[in-house]
Design a protein around this motif. Structure first.
Motif: not given
Length: 401
Positions: A73-74, A61-64, A67-68, A286-289
Motif C-alpha cells: 500500500l502506498t 496466488v503467486a502474484a499476490a 507482491q506481499l 484504490g489501485g494499491n500495489p
C-alpha cells in the motif's frame, strides 16, 4: 426519545445481515471447497462471479505472494510501479481509453454516478443540481444509500430513507420506455447488460443496441454495470460484446480481484472520467500495489481468450442440460448465457432455499435469490466432469422431491 433494545437473532457478536447456508468452509482449490471436517463441496456460486478463476488459482496466488514481499500500500499520495501498467493493460483488454481503479463494486457505481453528473454539468450544460440518470427496475448495483434509493427490491430499500433524488426507473428490457424517460436533465443511462441478482435475466437481443441508439440520439452516456457479467463470465470479455454494444463507461469488480481481494474499476471514455480531477474523487486503497499485482494477473489470464472460450463451450453444455430439466418438468424455467444461469424452482416442489439446502446435502453449493430462483455461476476453470457431476446432483435432487 426512549429506544427499546432489539434482541439479536445471531449467535456471538456477528451482525445478522446474511442468512448463509449451514456450512462453514475452511479451505478450497479450483472449483472445490471443504469444511473443517474435510467434507468437500462443489462450488457452483463462485462468489457471485468474484471467483471466476476458482479458489486459489496458482497464477493469482503467486502474484499476490510475490507482491506481499515487495509493497502492499502506498495510498494515491504516491505513485507505484504497477499502477500505470495495470491501467494500460486493463484499458487494452476492454478496449477503453481510461481506467479509474477503486475497491468494491459499489464504489465503482458511486464513482460512475459522480463522473456522469459532473460531465453533464461541465460538458453538456445541464442545469446545476438537476442531473438525472435513467435506471432499470430489478437492478442491483450495490447497497449504498445512493444506490438503494433507486433499487426496486424492498428488502434493499425499505427503512433506509430519505432517498437520494435524481434517478428515473423504467422496465428492464423495454427500450421504448427507456427512450421516453430521457429528457434534457438526463446525463446517463445505467444498466446491467444481464441482471444477475434478479436471476440472470437476459434482455431481448434488440434491447441493448436500441438503448445505445437512444443514448446516441439524445447525447447521453451509456454506463454498463459489468461487475457480475464481465471478465469472461458470458463467454466474452464483456457481456456487452454479445450485442456489439460499446458503452461509454463500464463498471468492473468481483473477478478483477481474482477471488483474493476487492478490486474494482471504472473504465471508459477519457473525456468523461477526466472530469474527476485531484481532490474531487479518490480512495486510500484504490489501485494499491497488491490490488494491481493481482489485477494484472487476472488481465493476463483473460488476454489469451482461453477462459472466455471455456465459458462458451461449457456454458452451451450447461444451458442444454438445464433446458432438458425444464422439458422434463423438473424446473419451471431457466435463463442464461455462458457459464451463468438462473433456474426457477416450481413452487410445488419447494422454495429456492429448500433446493439449495438439499443440494448442500449432496455436496453442491448454490444460492437462492428472490424466493424461487437460484443462480448458477461455476468457476470458468471448472472441469467438464465436475460440472456434469454437479448437474447430476441437481437432477437427482429435483427428481427426489
Amino acid at each position: 426519545m426512549t429506544v427499546a433494545p432489539i434482541a439479536s437473532t445471531a449467535p456471538g457478536h456477528l451482525a445478522h445481515n446474511y442468512h448463509p447456508l449451514p456450512v462453514t468452509l475452511s479451505g478450497g482449490e479450483g472449483a472445490w471447497v471443504h469444511d473443517a471436517a474435510g467434507r468437500e463441496y462443489l462450488d457452483l456460486l463462485a462468489g457471485y462471479s468474484a471467483l471466476n478463476f476458482g479458489h486459489r488459482h496458482p497464477a493469482l496466488v503467486a502474484a499476490a505472494q510475490a507482491q506481499l514481499d515487495r509493497l502492499t500500500l502506498t495510498s494515491r499520495a504516491f505513485d507505484h510501479d504497477l499502477l500505470h501498467p495495470f491501467a494500460d493493460r486493463l484499458a487494452a483488454l476492454t478496449g477503453t481509453q481510461m481506467v479509474l481503479p477503486m475497491n468494491t463494486g459499489a464504489e465503482a457505481v458511486e464513482t460512475a454516478i459522480k463522473a456522469v453528473r459532473k460531465w453533464g454539468y461541465e460538458a453538456c450544460g445541464v442545469k446545476a443540481g438537476s442531473a438525472s440518470i435513467v435506471v432499470a427496475d430489478g437492478n442491483f448495483h450495490g447497497r449504498t444509500t445512493t444506490i438503494v434509493s433507486f433499487s426496486t427490491d424492498p428488502d434493499a430499500r425499505r427503512g433506509f430513507g430519505p432517498y437520494t433524488p435524481g434517478f428515473r426507473t423504467v422496465p428492464f428490457g423495454d427500450a421504448a420506455a427507456l427512450a421516453a424517460a430521457i429528457d434534457d436533465t438526463t446525463v446517463a443511462v445505467l444498466l446491467e447488460p444481464i441482471q444477475g441478482e434478479s436471476g440472470v435475466v437476459v434482455p431481448p437481443d434488440d434491447y441493448l443496441p436500441a438503448v445505445r441508439a437512444a443514448c446516441d440520439d439524445t447525447g447521453v452516456l451509456l454506463v454498463a454495470d459489468e461487475i457480475q457479467s464481465g471478465l469472461g463470465r458470458t463467454g466474452t470479455t464483456l457481456a456487452c460484446e454479445l450485442w456489439g454494444v460499446v458503452p461509454d463507461l463500464v463498471l468492473l469488480g468481483k473477478a478483477l480481484g481474482g477471488g483474493i481481494l476487492p478490486v474494482s474499476a471504472v473504465v471508459g471514455r477519457a473525456d468523461v472520467l477526466g472530469v474527476l480531477t485531484p481532490g474531487t474523487h479518490g480512495s486510500t486503497f484504490g489501485g494499491n500495489p497488491l490490488a494491481c499485482a493481482v489485477g494484472l494477473a487476472v488481465v493476463g489470464l483473460l488476454e489469451t481468450g482461453e477462459h472466455q472460450a471455456c465459458a462458451r463451450t461449457l456454458g452451451a453444455h450447461l444451458q442444454s442440460r438445464l433446458a432438458a430439466l425444464v422439458d422434463e418438468g423438473l424446473l419451471a424455467g431457466h435463463r442464461g448465457v455462458g457459464l451463468w444461469a438462473g433456474i426457477d424452482v416450481d413452487p410445488a416442489w419447494g422454495t429456492g432455499r429448500d433446493l439449495c439446502e438439499r443440494l448442500l446435502e449432496r455436496r453442491v453449493l448454490a444460492k437462492d435469490t428472490h424466493g424461487s430462483t437460484i443462480r448458477l455461476a461455476p468457476p470458468l476453470t471448472i472441469a467438464p466432469d465436475d460440472l456434469d457431476w454437479g448437474l447430476d446432483q441437481l437432477t437427482a435432487t429435483l427428481r427426489a422431491r
